[in-house]
Design a protein around this motif. Structure first.
Motif, short mmCIF file in Angstrom:
data_model
loop_
_atom_site.label_atom_id
_atom_site.label_comp_id
_atom_site.label_asym_id
_atom_site.label_seq_id
_atom_site.Cartn_x
_atom_site.Cartn_y
_atom_site.Cartn_z
N SER A 305 0.86 -1.19 0.00
CA SER A 305 0.00 0.00 0.00
C SER A 305 0.89 1.23 0.00
CB SER A 305 -0.92 0.01 1.22
OG SER A 305 -0.21 0.31 2.40
N TYR A 306 0.30 2.38 -0.20
CA TYR A 306 1.09 3.61 -0.19
C TYR A 306 1.73 3.79 1.19
CZ TYR A 306 2.54 8.40 -1.06
OH TYR A 306 3.30 9.54 -1.22
N ASP A 307 2.99 4.19 1.21
CA ASP A 307 3.73 4.28 2.47
C ASP A 307 4.05 5.72 2.87
OD1 ASP A 307 5.60 4.99 0.58
OD2 ASP A 307 7.00 3.38 1.05
N TRP A 308 3.54 6.68 2.12
CA TRP A 308 3.70 8.11 2.42
C TRP A 308 5.14 8.59 2.29
CZ3 TRP A 308 -0.95 10.10 2.34
CH2 TRP A 308 -2.02 9.29 2.72
N SER A 309 6.02 7.79 1.68
CA SER A 309 7.42 8.19 1.56
C SER A 309 7.59 9.35 0.57
CB SER A 309 8.29 7.00 1.12
OG SER A 309 7.88 6.52 -0.15
N LYS A 310 6.60 9.60 -0.28
CA LYS A 310 6.66 10.72 -1.21
C LYS A 310 5.65 11.81 -0.86
CE LYS A 310 8.47 8.06 -5.12
NZ LYS A 310 8.27 7.68 -6.53
N GLY A 311 5.11 11.74 0.36
CA GLY A 311 4.19 12.78 0.81
C GLY A 311 2.77 12.59 0.32
N TYR A 312 1.86 13.40 0.86
CA TYR A 312 0.44 13.21 0.55
C TYR A 312 0.09 13.62 -0.87
CZ TYR A 312 -0.48 18.23 1.08
OH TYR A 312 -0.50 19.60 0.91
N LEU A 313 0.90 14.50 -1.47
CA LEU A 313 0.59 14.96 -2.83
C LEU A 313 0.71 13.83 -3.85
CD1 LEU A 313 2.31 18.47 -2.88
CD2 LEU A 313 -0.15 17.96 -2.73
N GLN A 314 1.52 12.81 -3.52
CA GLN A 314 1.71 11.68 -4.44
C GLN A 314 0.70 10.55 -4.19
OE1 GLN A 314 3.91 11.63 -7.04
NE2 GLN A 314 4.30 13.77 -6.48
N TYR A 315 -0.16 10.73 -3.18
CA TYR A 315 -1.12 9.68 -2.88
C TYR A 315 -2.24 9.69 -3.91
CZ TYR A 315 -4.82 7.04 -0.58
OH TYR A 315 -5.79 6.13 -0.31
N ALA A 316 -2.55 8.52 -4.44
CA ALA A 316 -3.65 8.37 -5.40
C ALA A 316 -4.71 7.46 -4.79
CB ALA A 316 -3.14 7.77 -6.70
N THR A 317 -5.96 7.89 -4.90
CA THR A 317 -7.04 7.09 -4.32
C THR A 317 -7.17 5.73 -4.98
OG1 THR A 317 -8.60 8.18 -5.82
CG2 THR A 317 -8.35 9.13 -3.62
N SER A 318 -6.57 5.58 -6.17
CA SER A 318 -6.63 4.30 -6.88
C SER A 318 -5.56 3.32 -6.39
CB SER A 318 -6.44 4.52 -8.38
OG SER A 318 -5.19 5.15 -8.64
N THR A 319 -4.68 3.77 -5.48
CA THR A 319 -3.62 2.92 -4.97
C THR A 319 -4.19 1.66 -4.33
OG1 THR A 319 -2.20 4.83 -4.53
CG2 THR A 319 -1.62 2.78 -3.42
N LYS A 320 -3.64 0.52 -4.70
CA LYS A 320 -4.12 -0.74 -4.15
C LYS A 320 -3.64 -0.93 -2.72
CE LYS A 320 -4.23 -5.72 -5.06
NZ LYS A 320 -3.84 -6.81 -5.99
N ASN A 321 -4.52 -1.43 -1.88
CA ASN A 321 -4.16 -1.82 -0.52
C ASN A 321 -4.40 -3.32 -0.40
OD1 ASN A 321 -3.79 0.97 0.60
ND2 ASN A 321 -5.93 1.12 -0.01
N ALA A 322 -3.33 -4.07 -0.17
CA ALA A 322 -3.45 -5.52 -0.15
C ALA A 322 -2.55 -6.12 0.92
CB ALA A 322 -3.08 -6.10 -1.52
N ILE A 323 -2.98 -7.26 1.46
CA ILE A 323 -2.19 -8.04 2.41
C ILE A 323 -1.94 -9.40 1.78
CG2 ILE A 323 -2.08 -9.01 4.73
CD1 ILE A 323 -4.36 -6.96 5.42
N TYR A 324 -0.68 -9.82 1.79
CA TYR A 324 -0.31 -11.11 1.22
C TYR A 324 0.30 -12.00 2.29
CZ TYR A 324 -0.83 -8.75 -3.30
OH TYR A 324 -1.32 -8.06 -4.38
N LEU A 325 0.05 -13.31 2.15
CA LEU A 325 0.63 -14.30 3.03
C LEU A 325 1.60 -15.16 2.24
CD1 LEU A 325 -2.55 -15.43 5.00
CD2 LEU A 325 -0.93 -13.62 5.59
N HIS A 326 2.85 -15.14 2.64
CA HIS A 326 3.92 -15.87 1.95
C HIS A 326 4.28 -17.10 2.78
CE1 HIS A 326 7.66 -16.45 -0.33
NE2 HIS A 326 8.28 -16.60 0.83
#
Length: 341
Positions: A305-326
């Motif tokens: 998911s977005y990690d905010w490392s580029k600030g809120y201006l780079q956040y896109a609402t279309s960014t996928k948020n997912a949890i994976y199990l390896h």
């Protein structure tokens, strides 16, 4: 000192992992496995903490419970008995969710957001680290903190392996505490890395910690250096001239090896003792914001998911948020002899 340069030359695999259904609807801030079973707690910027029941063979996961903060939930952890989930958030509150009753109560309060929360089972206290420049220890039966400790700056990262507690703050400060005397810093130092601290994880042996920064570098730090225990740092999560944040570090509970994951969307397994990368994986297509091993190290969970490392201006609402199990292969995390130079 650096790791053997196989981190550039070793071929990486494409992870083929199980995607957890019904993930958070906003950025994922924290993952924590229950110490008694394979329940996974997830904190998110959508204000909620979700609890999933995962399968030991990583064949399935199902949502079990959900509870809310008033603002983004920034961190999450479990009690030792696996019956309570503790979380902290931007609402300046620490909350406790009881698995057996599905009831939520507030157990902590700060003047600013709670960035880190840990359960110290040996003393039955919850430790909270905040941007208000304090750590507070809470007996969940009381509304007032058992102890408040002032920090030199805002708390950015914190981990505990009793009696060791390590806090990374703004301005690259690191505070080390012996929890037998928690009111006074055992050692105050500065991060060995030149840029902002992003994450901290204590060794399973309790004699040191790993620290990651926004500049694609990790420091391996021993509390007391010895002839065969010397601190060093190494580069990772870099591609050509592109440097990515190291967002999260997790130690394997059995072998003491560790993972790093970053803004480049990759995760790797490392052996600090032989100073080499054990296994690398290609990008999952989005930053990895949080990771966790389950209680026996057979499942590795990671959040894309977005990690905010580029600030809120780079956040896109279309960014996928997912949890994976390896599903963790033993050969990928088992320590290996040091390579001859």
């Amino acid at each position: 000192m650096t790791y053997n340069r196989n981190q550039q030359g070793m071929l990486s695999e494409n992870p083929k992992d199980y995607e957890v259904p019904q993930p958070p609807t906003d950025g994922i801030s924290g993952l924590s496995f229950c110490p008694t079973n394979d329940y996974l707690a997830v904190s998110s910027w959508d204000n909620n903490v979700r609890i999933y029941e995962t399968n030991q063979q990583v064949g399935s996961a199902v949502g079990k419970s959900i509870y809310a903060h008033e603002k983004p939930a920034l961190c999450v952890t479990w009690s030792k008995d696996g019956l309570k989930v503790f979380s902290g958030g931007a609402d300046n509150a620490g909350r406790c969710f009881d698995i057996t009753t599905s009831q939520t109560i507030q157990i902590a309060a700060h003047d600013q957001p709670i960035k880190c929360i840990k359960y110290v089972d040996q003393v039955n206290l919850v430790a909270t680290g905040s941007w208000d420049k304090t750590i507070k220890y809470w007996d969940t039966r009381s509304q007032t903190p058992a102890l408040t400790v002032n920090l030199p700056e805002r708390c950015y990262a914190m981990d505990v392996n009793y009696p060791l507690l390590v806090v990374g703050t703004a301005e690259r400060q690191v505070q080390i505490y012996n929890l037998n005397n928690p009111s006074t810093s055992y050692k105050t130092t500065q991060s060995p890395l030149k840029w902002q601290t992003r994450c901290i994880a204590c060794f399973t042996s309790g004699n040191g910690y790993a620290i990651g920064s926004i500049e694609g570098r990790v420091g391996i730090q021993y509390i007391e250096e010895k002839e065969n225990q010397t601190s060093f740092s190494f580069k990772c999560h870099r591609e050509g001239n592109n440097v990515f944040s190291v967002n999260t570090i997790s130690f394997h509970p059995i072998y003491g090896t560790f993972s790093t994951a970053g803004s480049d969307g990759t995760f790797n397994f490392w052996d600090k003792d032989s100073k080499q990368r054990l296994k690398g994986f290609n990008s999952v297509g989005a930053p990895i914001s949080a990771t966790a091993f389950n209680r026996n190290g057979t499942i590795f969970a990671y959040a894309a998911s977005y990690d905010w490392s580029k600030g809120y201006l780079q956040y896109a609402t279309s960014t996928k948020n997912a949890i994976y199990l390896h599903s963790v292969k033993e050969d990928d995390v088992k320590p290996k002899p040091a390579k001859k130079r």
